[in-house]
Write a protein that holds these residues in place. Structure first.
Motif, short mmCIF file in Angstrom:
data_model
loop_
_atom_site.label_atom_id
_atom_site.label_comp_id
_atom_site.label_asym_id
_atom_site.label_seq_id
_atom_site.Cartn_x
_atom_site.Cartn_y
_atom_site.Cartn_z
N GLY A 420 0.79 -1.22 0.00
CA GLY A 420 0.00 0.00 0.00
C GLY A 420 0.82 1.27 0.00
N ASN A 421 0.12 2.39 0.10
CA ASN A 421 0.66 3.75 0.03
C ASN A 421 1.05 4.08 -1.40
OD1 ASN A 421 1.13 6.27 1.02
ND2 ASN A 421 2.61 5.63 2.58
N VAL A 422 2.21 3.61 -1.88
CA VAL A 422 2.56 3.72 -3.30
C VAL A 422 3.21 2.40 -3.74
CG1 VAL A 422 2.86 6.22 -3.38
CG2 VAL A 422 4.81 4.77 -2.75
N TRP A 423 3.08 2.10 -5.03
CA TRP A 423 3.81 0.98 -5.60
C TRP A 423 5.31 1.20 -5.40
CZ3 TRP A 423 1.55 -3.32 -7.62
CH2 TRP A 423 0.20 -3.24 -7.99
N GLN A 424 6.07 0.12 -5.38
CA GLN A 424 7.52 0.22 -5.19
C GLN A 424 8.26 -0.33 -6.41
OE1 GLN A 424 8.71 -1.12 -1.15
NE2 GLN A 424 6.53 -0.97 -0.62
N TRP A 425 9.05 0.55 -7.02
CA TRP A 425 9.88 0.14 -8.16
C TRP A 425 10.93 -0.87 -7.71
CZ3 TRP A 425 8.78 1.12 -13.07
CH2 TRP A 425 8.02 2.25 -13.40
N THR A 426 11.20 -1.84 -8.57
CA THR A 426 12.26 -2.81 -8.31
C THR A 426 13.26 -2.80 -9.45
OG1 THR A 426 11.25 -4.71 -9.44
CG2 THR A 426 10.56 -4.28 -7.15
N GLU A 427 14.39 -3.45 -9.21
CA GLU A 427 15.44 -3.56 -10.23
C GLU A 427 15.09 -4.59 -11.30
OE1 GLU A 427 17.96 -1.73 -10.65
OE2 GLU A 427 18.54 -0.85 -8.73
N ASP A 428 14.14 -5.48 -11.02
CA ASP A 428 13.86 -6.60 -11.92
C ASP A 428 13.07 -6.19 -13.15
OD1 ASP A 428 14.19 -9.40 -10.04
OD2 ASP A 428 13.98 -7.50 -9.00
N HIS A 429 13.43 -6.79 -14.27
CA HIS A 429 12.59 -6.68 -15.46
C HIS A 429 11.34 -7.54 -15.28
CE1 HIS A 429 16.26 -5.66 -18.25
NE2 HIS A 429 15.97 -4.70 -17.39
N PHE A 430 10.26 -7.11 -15.90
CA PHE A 430 9.03 -7.88 -15.87
C PHE A 430 9.22 -9.15 -16.70
CE2 PHE A 430 4.25 -7.89 -16.96
CZ PHE A 430 3.90 -8.42 -15.73
N ASN A 431 8.81 -10.27 -16.15
CA ASN A 431 8.90 -11.54 -16.85
C ASN A 431 7.95 -12.51 -16.18
OD1 ASN A 431 9.93 -13.14 -18.90
ND2 ASN A 431 11.81 -13.68 -17.83
N GLY A 432 7.54 -13.53 -16.91
CA GLY A 432 6.65 -14.51 -16.32
C GLY A 432 7.38 -15.40 -15.33
N LEU A 433 6.63 -15.99 -14.42
CA LEU A 433 7.18 -16.97 -13.50
C LEU A 433 7.09 -18.37 -14.09
CD1 LEU A 433 5.70 -15.61 -10.13
CD2 LEU A 433 7.90 -15.07 -11.21
N CYS A 434 6.38 -18.48 -15.21
CA CYS A 434 6.29 -19.72 -15.98
C CYS A 434 5.98 -19.31 -17.42
CB CYS A 434 5.22 -20.66 -15.42
SG CYS A 434 3.54 -20.00 -15.52
N ASN A 435 5.81 -20.27 -18.31
CA ASN A 435 5.55 -19.96 -19.71
C ASN A 435 4.07 -19.92 -20.06
OD1 ASN A 435 8.31 -19.85 -20.45
ND2 ASN A 435 8.40 -22.08 -20.53
N ASP A 436 3.20 -20.09 -19.09
CA ASP A 436 1.77 -20.21 -19.38
C ASP A 436 1.11 -18.84 -19.50
OD1 ASP A 436 1.99 -22.95 -19.26
OD2 ASP A 436 1.41 -23.08 -17.16
N THR A 437 0.09 -18.79 -20.37
CA THR A 437 -0.80 -17.64 -20.46
C THR A 437 -2.23 -18.16 -20.43
OG1 THR A 437 -0.87 -17.70 -22.89
CG2 THR A 437 0.87 -16.35 -21.86
N HIS A 438 -3.19 -17.25 -20.45
CA HIS A 438 -4.59 -17.69 -20.49
C HIS A 438 -5.19 -17.37 -21.85
CE1 HIS A 438 -8.87 -18.11 -19.51
NE2 HIS A 438 -8.44 -18.91 -18.54
N TRP A 439 -5.97 -18.30 -22.37
CA TRP A 439 -6.49 -18.15 -23.73
C TRP A 439 -7.42 -16.97 -23.90
CZ3 TRP A 439 -11.78 -18.93 -23.59
CH2 TRP A 439 -12.29 -19.67 -22.52
N LEU A 440 -8.01 -16.46 -22.81
CA LEU A 440 -8.90 -15.31 -22.93
C LEU A 440 -8.14 -13.99 -23.09
CD1 LEU A 440 -11.71 -16.02 -20.32
CD2 LEU A 440 -11.98 -15.83 -22.79
N TYR A 441 -6.89 -13.96 -22.62
CA TYR A 441 -6.13 -12.70 -22.68
C TYR A 441 -4.66 -13.07 -22.80
CZ TYR A 441 -5.94 -7.61 -21.80
OH TYR A 441 -5.79 -6.24 -21.92
#
Length: 747
Positions: A420-441
């Motif tokens: 809460g309060n504000v989001w916190q920036w991190t050093e990490d690049h955005f990436n999946g934790l696995c290779n799966d996605t959902h067929w609706l989106y």
């Protein structure tokens, strides 16, 4: 106040998400109504309807888009899930479907931002939202409810709509906050937090955390909605580190400004300094001075500056009291004990100013400073969003603003505001934790696994629902503006000797018309962990992948796309179908759709891989491309005789958007083997094909046969009329492709 934009009640109170293991229809209906109304309530604060057509950010669409967009996403996802049989307004469902994701801070304005684009009247969009609300009420009432709701349930599409609406509650609030203050009014029931506690926060000291192993990620059976990037898990060892007790405050950040931080390029990454120079930034976006700083607004607001105080000036020798603070609807006296809201570049420069050993938190470290987390197998009670009223965090709209960083008590490790309060920036690049996605989106997260987006964690004061969950992982481009701040971190041992459990995407990403952008990292001695993107499409963007597909498509007289194109020609002729327009999905390097132009008046050819499409368009212009394989075979890619390249339009899509239309007499799909989520591409084949038209699905591997396709395609009104094994040349032998042909209803 624009109360007529409400199709429900005015509210700024958020409900708890439904527990998907035991919720009732009344629970789901209440949560839907609350989600829909929360978002609409923001727009009541616009001064008049003309503000709907303003661009608070030059790289974002006018506000009318965001008001209509969330309703359209409900319709599109419910149609894919089979819960909605007829669309409500297809023109709106094209116009409001997709926003913009600018590549950089200096991108040009999208044509839909300008005054020449004709957006519908606000009243028409209000009426559309009203119809969608009524339709969703009916769907909730009439759809059988089988518990638990999970990713395989059609109800998942409804939950997706609820949480997507709540995402835009947050993103639209950031946009509205950028408007000239004279264009908004503070709505009834909006309460800011106290500007400070009894005294300013104590020294923001660094707290040590011992090295330990941490696991994070959301279990697939957890009984709440989640986005694809949350699922899977990562287990890693986190070396001992220190992190600041509090979020960095406005008061802290003032010291950086006083030290000339915005004028010292050595403190910034190369990317960050280019952004700062382009924007001519002198302070955080929501700080207000009177030196006429660039606003970043677009179209007719481009000349506006929110830095215009009625009295006094800031300038180079400003006193602290000259700064004001732009809250949602008002300029306030600067709340020095509230967290500084900055983008990644500003946060990273501050860290460098504090000393070369300082940096932002890592995603793994953020999970550590949360303290002991209950095992999620115990259900929703282990996620604080389900007990929001009793948790010591500023989230779920407890206040209509940030709060002093010491307002709520520290956790057992001594850290305040871990959520809460504000989001916190991190050093990490955005990436999946696995290779799966959902067929609706399928393309919700994956396009952002590109090394250009950094993860933000913890949620903000306006985060609700899934955004306020312990499992939430979101990301933005590093220059992006959000209700986001940061805390300091540093490795407890010599930085150059410790491998940090960051997750930095090192897969090259090729941008159509731009080229390959190099990996951009801060110039420090930190040893980061490099990982491949979990978006498999990016793994086809290499020069070797282009070479490979050119050999496959142009290295043989009867290659796979040639044989499929010839089959399509014969199918159209034998079934009496007018060859007016064709759609080729999986264009590759273009040989198939270019051959298709011999028999079709128009061909739209699309692919997800930018480098493939750029090569196809180069060949389309009459250029030859020669490649040499490892065994010395020379392949020259050139236009086949008789093709009509001016009839082919190549476009990049991450899925089949509504802008494709419903006009194709024949649709061919040839790249299921190299897609992240094949079902996502199958779902709309019927809708983009004319009644009486044909759909051809061809697979080199034979994996996608009629039985595999049937459940999805038959449910969408297609019937299989032919299955064939089509020979094609590859390597030193002849292979067989499996081709299924489908008819879309009757003329």
């Amino acid at each position: 106040m624009l109360h007529h934009v409400l199709t429900g009640e005015l509210t700024f109170t958020s409900l708890t998400p439904p527990d998907l293991s035991q919720c009732s229809k009344s629970d789901l209906l209440a949560y839907f109504e609350n989600s829909y109304s929360l978002n609409e309530s923001l727009f009541t604060a616009l001064k008049d309807e003309s503000v709907f057509y303003k661009c608070p950010d030059r790289l974002r669409l006018p506000l009318i888009f965001y008001y209509g967009h969330t309703a359209v996403v409900y319709v599109n996802k419910l149609a894919l899930a089979g819960l909605l049989k007829e669309r409500i307004n297809f023109e709106f469902e094209k116009m409001f479907e997709t926003g913009v994701d600018e590549m950089s801070w200096d991108d040009t304005e999208n044509y839909r931002m300008g005054g020449s684009y004709k957006w519908p009247r606000a009243g028409e969009v209000v009426e559309y939202r009203r119809k969608v609300r009524e339709v969703i009420r009916d769907i909730i009432r009439d759809t059988p409810l089988d518990l638990p709701i999970n990713m395989k349930s059609p109800w998942w599409a409804l939950l997706m709509g609820f949480e997507h609406e709540r995402i835009h509650l947050e993103t639209s609030s950031v946009l509205i906050r950028q408007l000239p203050i004279g264009l908004v009014n503070r709505p009834d029931g909006w309460n800011y937090a106290p500007k400070q506690t009894e005294s300013l926060p104590q020294t923001n000291k660094m707290l040590r955390v011992n090295g330990q192993e941490v696991t994070f990620g959301k279990p697939t059976d957890f009984p709440s909605y989640g986005w694809d990037n949350e699922y899977g898990h990562v287990t890693c060892y986190v070396p001992a580190f220190e992190a600041s007790k509090f979020l960095v405050t406005n008061g802290d950040f003032l010291d950086f400004i006083r030290a000339g931080g915005y004028n010292r390029p050595e403190l910034w990454t190369d990317e960050g300094w280019h952004w700062r120079s382009f924007r001519e930034s002198k302070h955080p976006m929501f700080w207000v001075c009177n030196s006429g700083c660039k606003s970043g607004c677009g179209t007719d607001l481009a000349a506006y500056s929110h830095c215009s105080l009625p009295e006094g000036g800031v300038g180079e020798t400003a006193t602290d009291t000259n700064y004001k603070y732009r809250a949602m609807w008002d300029n306030l006296d600067m709340p020095w004990s509230w967290p500084a809201e900055v983008n990644y570049h500003e946060a990273r420069a501050y860290c460098q100013w504090k000393g070369p050993e300082y940096r932002l938190l890592l995603e793994a470290e953020h999970n550590v400073i949360r303290g002991a987390q209950e095992n999620p197998q115990a259900g929703t009670k282990t996620d604080h969003v389900f007990t929001a009223g009793s948790q010591p965090y500023n989230y779920n709209m407890k206040f209509g603003s940030s709060t002093p960083v010491d307002l709520f008590p520290a956790n057992e490790l001594g850290f305040h505001d871990v959520f809460g309060n504000v989001w916190q920036w991190t050093e990490d690049h955005f990436n999946g934790l696995c290779n799966d996605t959902h067929w609706l989106y399928d393309d919700f997260s994956t396009p952002c696994y590109d090394g250009r987006h950094n993860i933000i964690l913890g949620g903000s004061w306006i985060s609700t629902g899934d955004e306020a969950s312990r499992f939430a992982r979101f990301a933005f481009r590093r220059h992006f503006l959000q209700h986001a701040g940061f805390r300091l971190a540093r490795t407890a041992e010599a930085a150059g000797q410790i491998q940090l459990p960051t997750r930095i995407v090192d897969t090259p990403v090729y941008v159509l018309g731009v080229g390959e952008k190099p990996l951009c990292l801060p110039q420090d001695k930190l040893l980061r962990t490099l990982v491949p993107s979990t978006n498999i499409h990016y793994h086809f963007e290499s020069a070797n992948a282009v070479k490979g597909i050119l050999e496959l498509e142009f290295g043989y007289r009867k290659s796979f796309p040639v044989q499929v194109a010839d089959l399509c020609r014969d199918l159209v002729k034998n079934n009496g179908i007018a060859p007016r327009s064709g759609l080729w999905i999986g264009a590759g390097s273009g040989r198939g759709p270019l051959i298709m132009s011999k028999s079709f008046n128009q061909v739209l050819a699309c692919d997800v891989v930018a480098r493939f499409l750029e090569t196809a368009m180069y060949i389309q212009k009459g250029n030859d491309v020669t490649v040499i394989s490892e065994d010395g075979k020379v392949t020259t890619a050139a236009l086949d005789k008789g093709v009509k390249p001016d009839k082919v339009l190549f476009k990049q899509f991450t899925w089949l958007p509504n802008e494709i239309g419903v006009e194709f007499d024949l649709t061919v799909l040839t790249f299921l083997e190299r897609t992240q989520q094949p079902k996502a591409w199958l779902l709309r084949l019927a809708e983009v094909t004319q009644k009486g038209g044909l759909v051809v699905v061809a697979s080199k591997s034979g994996r996608w046969n009629a039985e595999t396709l049937g459940m999805t395609l038959i449910q969408k009104g297609l019937s299989c009329i032919e299955t064939a094994q089509v020979p094609f040349e590859e390597g030193s032998k002849t292979e067989l492709a499996t081709v299924t042909v489908w008819k879309h209803g009757q003329e």
